[in-house]
Design a protein around this motif. Structure first.
Motif, short mmCIF file in Angstrom:
data_model
loop_
_atom_site.label_atom_id
_atom_site.label_comp_id
_atom_site.label_asym_id
_atom_site.label_seq_id
_atom_site.Cartn_x
_atom_site.Cartn_y
_atom_site.Cartn_z
N GLY A 212 -18.63 -51.70 -47.78
CA GLY A 212 -19.52 -51.50 -46.64
C GLY A 212 -20.39 -50.26 -46.83
N GLU A 213 -19.78 -49.19 -47.36
CA GLU A 213 -20.55 -47.98 -47.64
C GLU A 213 -21.67 -48.27 -48.63
OE1 GLU A 213 -17.80 -45.08 -49.14
OE2 GLU A 213 -16.56 -45.17 -47.34
N ASP A 214 -21.34 -49.02 -49.69
CA ASP A 214 -22.34 -49.33 -50.72
C ASP A 214 -23.50 -50.15 -50.16
OD1 ASP A 214 -20.75 -47.95 -52.50
OD2 ASP A 214 -19.89 -49.75 -53.42
N GLN A 215 -23.19 -51.13 -49.33
CA GLN A 215 -24.25 -51.95 -48.72
C GLN A 215 -25.11 -51.10 -47.79
OE1 GLN A 215 -25.12 -55.29 -49.21
NE2 GLN A 215 -23.80 -54.99 -50.98
N ALA A 216 -24.47 -50.24 -47.02
CA ALA A 216 -25.22 -49.38 -46.11
C ALA A 216 -26.10 -48.41 -46.88
CB ALA A 216 -24.26 -48.61 -45.20
N LEU A 217 -25.58 -47.87 -47.99
CA LEU A 217 -26.38 -46.97 -48.82
C LEU A 217 -27.62 -47.67 -49.36
CD1 LEU A 217 -23.65 -45.01 -50.81
CD2 LEU A 217 -25.51 -44.00 -49.47
N ALA A 218 -27.44 -48.87 -49.88
CA ALA A 218 -28.58 -49.62 -50.42
C ALA A 218 -29.61 -49.91 -49.33
CB ALA A 218 -28.09 -50.93 -51.06
N LEU A 219 -29.14 -50.30 -48.17
CA LEU A 219 -30.05 -50.59 -47.06
C LEU A 219 -30.77 -49.32 -46.60
CD1 LEU A 219 -31.08 -52.74 -45.08
CD2 LEU A 219 -29.12 -52.21 -43.62
N ALA A 220 -30.04 -48.24 -46.45
CA ALA A 220 -30.64 -46.99 -46.00
C ALA A 220 -31.68 -46.48 -47.00
CB ALA A 220 -29.56 -45.93 -45.79
N LYS A 221 -31.38 -46.62 -48.28
CA LYS A 221 -32.32 -46.18 -49.30
C LYS A 221 -33.61 -47.00 -49.21
CE LYS A 221 -32.44 -44.67 -54.06
NZ LYS A 221 -32.57 -43.24 -53.83
N GLU A 222 -33.47 -48.29 -49.06
CA GLU A 222 -34.63 -49.19 -48.96
C GLU A 222 -35.48 -48.90 -47.72
OE1 GLU A 222 -37.17 -52.16 -50.26
OE2 GLU A 222 -35.41 -51.41 -51.33
N LEU A 223 -34.81 -48.59 -46.61
CA LEU A 223 -35.50 -48.39 -45.34
C LEU A 223 -35.80 -46.92 -45.04
CD1 LEU A 223 -33.43 -50.84 -43.12
CD2 LEU A 223 -35.67 -51.25 -44.17
N ASN A 224 -35.37 -46.03 -45.92
CA ASN A 224 -35.50 -44.59 -45.70
C ASN A 224 -34.84 -44.20 -44.37
OD1 ASN A 224 -36.26 -42.00 -46.49
ND2 ASN A 224 -38.16 -42.10 -45.30
N ALA A 225 -33.64 -44.72 -44.17
CA ALA A 225 -32.89 -44.47 -42.94
C ALA A 225 -31.82 -43.42 -43.18
CB ALA A 225 -32.24 -45.77 -42.46
N LYS A 226 -31.33 -42.84 -42.11
CA LYS A 226 -30.24 -41.86 -42.16
C LYS A 226 -28.93 -42.58 -41.94
CE LYS A 226 -28.46 -37.71 -39.96
NZ LYS A 226 -28.72 -36.64 -38.98
N LEU A 227 -27.88 -42.15 -42.65
CA LEU A 227 -26.55 -42.72 -42.48
C LEU A 227 -25.66 -41.74 -41.72
CD1 LEU A 227 -25.73 -44.26 -45.98
CD2 LEU A 227 -26.50 -45.44 -43.91
N ILE A 228 -24.81 -42.30 -40.90
CA ILE A 228 -23.76 -41.52 -40.26
C ILE A 228 -22.45 -42.23 -40.59
CG2 ILE A 228 -22.79 -40.68 -38.10
CD1 ILE A 228 -25.71 -40.76 -37.02
N PHE A 229 -21.64 -41.58 -41.43
CA PHE A 229 -20.34 -42.13 -41.78
C PHE A 229 -19.35 -41.69 -40.71
CE2 PHE A 229 -22.43 -41.68 -45.94
CZ PHE A 229 -22.26 -42.95 -46.44
#
Length: 149
Positions: free
Chosen positions: A18-35
């Motif tokens: 899940g972390e890996d998918q979120a990282l890929a999505l965030a990178k593509e969208l230039n989004a911030k992650l909150i773990f």
């Protein structure tokens, strides 16, 4: 599209997907992650343990400190993955909550527009017996939820 993505993690191999998918999505969208990692006050076998803690506050304090330390360590590993990928991220440890409710509450408080959570995808009797945090998050959340299997 998504600007702030909450990622639920417990440090497991599945949560890592899940972390890996979120990282890929965030990178593509230039989004911030909150773990986020959520820990309950009492483990599921808590009746026996609660009796011990009632007679020994020191044991309860030691348990609480160990849980917080473990949560902060797994969150630090997740943030390190984000840092290595060049994705802005922060961490949050929610204590004394059920996992699903803690995840949804954290997403609301942080203004997240997507929740990413991993799931075993259990069905039928296994789902009923074991429960599903992902299913609970889906039912409580008012923002979209991406379930990773």
């Amino acid at each position: 599209m998504y600007k702030k993505i909450l990622v639920a993690t417990d440090g497991s191999e599945l949560a890592g997907k899940g972390e890996d998918q979120a990282l890929a999505l965030a990178k593509e969208l230039n989004a911030k992650l909150i773990f986020v990692s959520v820990t309950e006050l009492l483990p599921s076998y808590g009746i026996v343990v609660a009796a011990e803690w009632a007679s020994s506050p020191v044991a309860f304090q030691e348990y609480s400190e160990a849980v917080a330390k473990a949560a902060n360590e797994l969150l630090a590993k997740a943030k390190a993955k984000a840092d290595a990928a060049g994705v802005e991220a922060e961490t949050l440890h929610v204590e004394n909550q059920s996992p699903a409710q803690g995840i949804v509450k954290a997403a609301q408080e942080k203004g997240c527009d997507l929740i990413v959570i991993a799931s075993h995808g259990r069905r039928g009797v296994n789902k009923l017996l074991l429960g599903s945090q992902a299913a609970e998050v889906l039912s409580y959340s008012t923002v979209p939820v991406l379930v990773v299997k």
